[in-house]
Design an enzyme around this catalytic site. Structure first.
Site, mmCIF file in Angstrom:
data_model
loop_
_atom_site.group_PDB
_atom_site.id
_atom_site.type_symbol
_atom_site.label_atom_id
_atom_site.label_comp_id
_atom_site.label_asym_id
_atom_site.label_seq_id
_atom_site.Cartn_x
_atom_site.Cartn_y
_atom_site.Cartn_z
ATOM 1 C CE1 TYR A 1 -3.535 2.751 1.201
ATOM 2 C CE2 TYR A 1 -1.941 3.223 2.921
ATOM 3 C CZ TYR A 1 -3.084 3.557 2.227
ATOM 4 O OH TYR A 1 -3.779 4.707 2.560
ATOM 5 C CG ASP B 1 8.163 2.276 14.672
ATOM 6 O OD1 ASP B 1 7.858 3.048 13.741
ATOM 7 O OD2 ASP B 1 9.337 2.036 14.988
ATOM 8 C CB SER C 1 1.895 0.813 16.954
ATOM 9 O OG SER C 1 2.673 -0.294 16.591
ATOM 10 C CB ALA D 1 0.710 1.264 -4.443
ATOM 11 N NE ARG E 1 -9.944 3.124 7.689
ATOM 12 C CZ ARG E 1 -10.055 4.082 6.762
ATOM 13 N NH1 ARG E 1 -8.994 4.770 6.390
ATOM 14 N NH2 ARG E 1 -11.213 4.373 6.204
ATOM 15 C CG ASN F 1 -3.949 7.086 11.850
ATOM 16 O OD1 ASN F 1 -2.766 7.137 11.493
ATOM 17 N ND2 ASN F 1 -4.597 5.942 11.951
ATOM 18 C CB VAL G 1 -2.308 -5.791 16.504
ATOM 19 C CG1 VAL G 1 -1.201 -6.383 15.632
ATOM 20 C CG2 VAL G 1 -3.693 -6.113 15.938
ATOM 21 C CG ASP G 2 2.514 -7.879 17.231
ATOM 22 O OD1 ASP G 2 2.168 -9.054 17.506
ATOM 23 O OD2 ASP G 2 3.031 -7.573 16.136
ATOM 24 N N GLY G 3 0.290 -6.281 21.360
ATOM 25 C CA GLY G 3 0.314 -5.547 22.634
ATOM 26 C C GLY G 3 -0.112 -4.083 22.539
HETATM 27 P P1 NAD Z 1 -12.612 5.039 1.949
HETATM 28 O O1 NAD Z 1 -12.384 3.599 1.709
HETATM 29 O O2 NAD Z 1 -13.712 5.418 2.886
HETATM 30 O O3 NAD Z 1 -12.846 5.795 0.556
HETATM 31 C C1 NAD Z 1 -12.405 5.316 -0.688
HETATM 32 C C2 NAD Z 1 -13.580 5.410 -1.645
HETATM 33 O O4 NAD Z 1 -13.130 4.966 -2.943
HETATM 34 C C3 NAD Z 1 -14.749 4.501 -1.245
HETATM 35 O O5 NAD Z 1 -15.954 5.226 -1.141
HETATM 36 C C4 NAD Z 1 -14.823 3.486 -2.374
HETATM 37 O O6 NAD Z 1 -16.141 3.040 -2.676
HETATM 38 C C5 NAD Z 1 -14.227 4.274 -3.542
HETATM 39 N N1 NAD Z 1 -13.757 3.367 -4.581
HETATM 40 C C6 NAD Z 1 -13.029 2.230 -4.429
HETATM 41 N N2 NAD Z 1 -12.814 1.646 -5.607
HETATM 42 C C7 NAD Z 1 -13.413 2.436 -6.543
HETATM 43 C C8 NAD Z 1 -13.520 2.356 -7.952
HETATM 44 N N3 NAD Z 1 -12.975 1.334 -8.635
HETATM 45 N N4 NAD Z 1 -14.194 3.322 -8.623
HETATM 46 C C9 NAD Z 1 -14.765 4.364 -7.920
HETATM 47 N N5 NAD Z 1 -14.697 4.478 -6.571
HETATM 48 C C10 NAD Z 1 -14.019 3.535 -5.891
HETATM 49 O O7 NAD Z 1 -11.220 5.653 2.465
HETATM 50 P P2 NAD Z 1 -10.921 7.065 3.136
HETATM 51 O O8 NAD Z 1 -10.509 6.822 4.544
HETATM 52 O O9 NAD Z 1 -11.985 8.038 2.830
HETATM 53 O O10 NAD Z 1 -9.572 7.449 2.351
HETATM 54 C C11 NAD Z 1 -9.607 8.242 1.165
HETATM 55 C C12 NAD Z 1 -8.195 8.416 0.634
HETATM 56 O O11 NAD Z 1 -7.333 8.955 1.622
HETATM 57 C C13 NAD Z 1 -7.529 7.113 0.186
HETATM 58 O O12 NAD Z 1 -6.742 7.387 -0.934
HETATM 59 C C14 NAD Z 1 -6.645 6.723 1.365
HETATM 60 O O13 NAD Z 1 -5.562 5.936 0.971
HETATM 61 C C15 NAD Z 1 -6.226 8.085 1.873
HETATM 62 N N6 NAD Z 1 -5.919 8.079 3.304
HETATM 63 C C16 NAD Z 1 -6.883 8.141 4.236
HETATM 64 C C17 NAD Z 1 -6.542 8.190 5.581
HETATM 65 C C18 NAD Z 1 -7.539 8.352 6.677
HETATM 66 O O14 NAD Z 1 -7.168 8.866 7.731
HETATM 67 N N7 NAD Z 1 -8.800 7.999 6.503
HETATM 68 C C19 NAD Z 1 -5.202 8.160 5.943
HETATM 69 C C20 NAD Z 1 -4.245 8.052 4.962
HETATM 70 C C21 NAD Z 1 -4.600 8.029 3.637
HETATM 71 C C1 UGA Z 2 -4.640 3.047 8.284
HETATM 72 C C2 UGA Z 2 -4.608 2.753 6.779
HETATM 73 O O1 UGA Z 2 -3.415 2.240 6.367
HETATM 74 C C3 UGA Z 2 -4.821 3.898 5.883
HETATM 75 O O2 UGA Z 2 -6.182 4.123 5.655
HETATM 76 C C4 UGA Z 2 -4.223 5.158 6.318
HETATM 77 O O3 UGA Z 2 -3.050 5.319 5.577
HETATM 78 C C5 UGA Z 2 -3.987 5.240 7.806
HETATM 79 O O4 UGA Z 2 -4.803 4.355 8.533
HETATM 80 C C6 UGA Z 2 -4.382 6.555 8.369
HETATM 81 O O5 UGA Z 2 -5.568 6.679 8.796
HETATM 82 O O6 UGA Z 2 -3.581 7.451 8.425
HETATM 83 P P1 UGA Z 2 -3.400 2.122 10.420
HETATM 84 O O7 UGA Z 2 -3.406 3.288 11.338
HETATM 85 O O8 UGA Z 2 -2.253 1.203 10.535
HETATM 86 O O9 UGA Z 2 -3.453 2.592 8.904
HETATM 87 O O10 UGA Z 2 -4.751 1.278 10.559
HETATM 88 P P2 UGA Z 2 -5.618 0.772 11.777
HETATM 89 O O11 UGA Z 2 -6.374 -0.423 11.352
HETATM 90 O O12 UGA Z 2 -6.451 1.875 12.306
HETATM 91 O O13 UGA Z 2 -4.518 0.286 12.838
HETATM 92 C C7 UGA Z 2 -3.918 1.138 13.797
HETATM 93 C C8 UGA Z 2 -3.157 0.283 14.789
HETATM 94 O O14 UGA Z 2 -4.079 -0.493 15.562
HETATM 95 C C9 UGA Z 2 -2.157 -0.724 14.202
HETATM 96 O O15 UGA Z 2 -1.063 -0.797 15.074
HETATM 97 C C10 UGA Z 2 -2.910 -2.046 14.244
HETATM 98 O O16 UGA Z 2 -2.073 -3.157 14.309
HETATM 99 C C11 UGA Z 2 -3.712 -1.880 15.516
HETATM 100 N N1 UGA Z 2 -4.982 -2.649 15.653
HETATM 101 C C12 UGA Z 2 -5.874 -2.693 14.637
HETATM 102 C C13 UGA Z 2 -5.264 -3.238 16.896
HETATM 103 O O17 UGA Z 2 -4.450 -3.241 17.835
HETATM 104 N N2 UGA Z 2 -6.479 -3.859 17.054
HETATM 105 C C14 UGA Z 2 -7.410 -3.914 16.073
HETATM 106 O O18 UGA Z 2 -8.500 -4.488 16.316
HETATM 107 C C15 UGA Z 2 -7.098 -3.306 14.820
#
Ligand code: NAD
Ligand code: UGA
Length: 355
Positions: free
Chosen positions: A163, A316, A233, A166, A210, A192, A228-230
């Protein structure tokens, strides 16, 4: 009369997209075209006079996406797989959607000279230097800076990083198009974001969302809070309302300050360990929401491999340096940690109790 700028929001039906669309419609300066395969989170906005919604898969191979890009002034691209459990179970889908399909959008923007606001992630920073050196990251605060910090990924066998890789490669391609073709891009790295309309609860839909949804599920349905792992993070949480204010300023781009820039959007003061988050959510639930008969979930440790399967490795600690957003956009979060967590919990509790 001059017409309003037309903004094409791809992934507008997601958590950030739905909140952003609402924000853009509220300030009356934009016409918005929203694209997603799912419009549920846009309920209540679909009839808005300045919103056009198309249920459209960006992977479809007709000309419609290119025509849409051509017809708009600005593209905001949020489409991605953004759920860590899927990085483990569907790494190729993650690569193809988050890189290959997004690259097509970038190329349409290059061809038609359109500005693009591309959503990347704080995960591009990867691991901390302390963690890599086997030291305790808790003892070394090292805020990630957009233009100076190295990007440190784990080994290929830990395919969680597909991820982040990419997203990082797409950032590098945007930068190269900026250099060679004059593409005007802005990259946002969210740290986050949480708040209303974030993910589903796992007791109500299959899947592994998440962490906030897992812990909320525990409080509402009595499943254990699994660390996860305590849960050692760290994460730093930002309220979605603060986040969309920052994104709106990037879209406005006053004086071109966002041209070919990368912005962290996050809240360094709102840092907490995942164990701390579980304990804080239990506390807030008891103080603000508890009713007789509500469950009192236990907090248990679980190895990452049991929770996610093989190939997981964690970020971390990730502290945003937000000085660029503060200096160029005058942006700063307003919600402290308790407020962010409280408002997100309230969204879930209200929905749950409304049936
Ligand atoms: P999300 O999964 O809620 O939103 C992604 C949206 O893309 C969804 O509504 C989904 O239906 C749509 N989608 C997926 N495949 C599609 C397709 N083939 N055609 C059209 N639509 C499609 O995620 P989010 O949390 O709103 O995140 C939005 C963006 O921000 C992402 O690029 C994510 O990587 C990035 N991001 C989010 C966070 C966060 O804090 N939520 C943190 C880091 C990065
Ligand atoms: C996520 C996603 O990678 C992306 O949408 C985005 O880049 C990022 O959030 C973001 O919001 O900035 P992450 O924070 O790792 O990343 O995702 P979570 O599932 O929310 O995990 C946070 C932490 O909680 C990790 O350490 C994970 O291992 C832990 N976890 C997760 C638990 O301890 N228990 C759970 O039930 C789920």
């Amino acid at each position: 009369m001059t017409s309003r700028p037309r903004v094409l929001v791809l992934g507008a039906g997601g958590f950030i997209g739905a909140n952003l669309t609402e924000r853009l419609l509220a300030d009356d300066r934009y016409d918005v075209t929203a694209i997603d395969i799912d419009g549920e989170k846009l309920d209540g906005q679909l009839e808005h006079a300045r919103l056009t919604f198309h249920r459209h898969d960006i992977r479809s191979r007709d000309d419609s996406l290119e025509s849409l890009v051509k017809d708009h002034d600005l593209v905001v691209d949020l489409v991605a797989v953004a759920n860590p459990s899927l990085y483990l179970t569907q790494p190729l889908d993650v690569f193809h959607l988050n890189f290959t399909e997004n690259l097509r959008i970038v190329e349409h923007c290059v061809k038609h000279s359109k500005r693009i606001v591309q959503f990347s992630t704080c995960e591009v920073y990867g691991r901390t230097v302390a963690g890599v050196l086997g030291k305790d990251p808790a003892g070394m605060a090292f805020p990630f800076n957009e233009d100076t910090s190295p990007l440190i990924m784990g080994p290929v066998k830990n395919h969680r990083w597909i991820y982040a890789c990419a997203k990082q490669l797409l950032e590098r391609v945007l930068h190269a198009h900026g250099l060679e073709d004059g593409l005007n891009y802005t990259i946002i790295r969210p740290f986050n974001f949480i708040g209303p309309r974030i993910d589903y609860l796992p007791s109500e839909r299959s899947g592994n969302p998440r962490v906030f949804s897992h812990f909320m599920n525990a409080l509402l349905y009595g499943t254990p809070m699994r660390l996860v792992d305590g849960g050692k993070s760290f994460r730093a949480y930002t309220h979605i309302d603060d986040a969309v204010e920052g994104i709106a300023r990037v879209i406005d781009n006053p004086g071109g300050v966002c041209d070919r820039e990368i912005f962290n959007l996050g809240t360094p003061e709102n840092e907490i360990t995942i164990r701390g988050l579980a304990e804080l959510m239990k506390l807030i639930f008891d103080e603000e929401f508890r009713r007789p008969g509500d469950p009192d979930p236990e907090i248990v440790d679980v190895p990452a491999e049991e929770f996610y399967g093989p190939g997981y490795e964690d970020c971390d600690r990730r502290i945003p340096d937000v000085s660029k957003a503060r200096n160029l956009l005058g942006w700063e979060s307003r919600h402290d940690l308790r407020s962010v967590v409280y408002h997100t919990m309230k969204y879930f509790v209200d929905r749950h109790r409304a049936g």
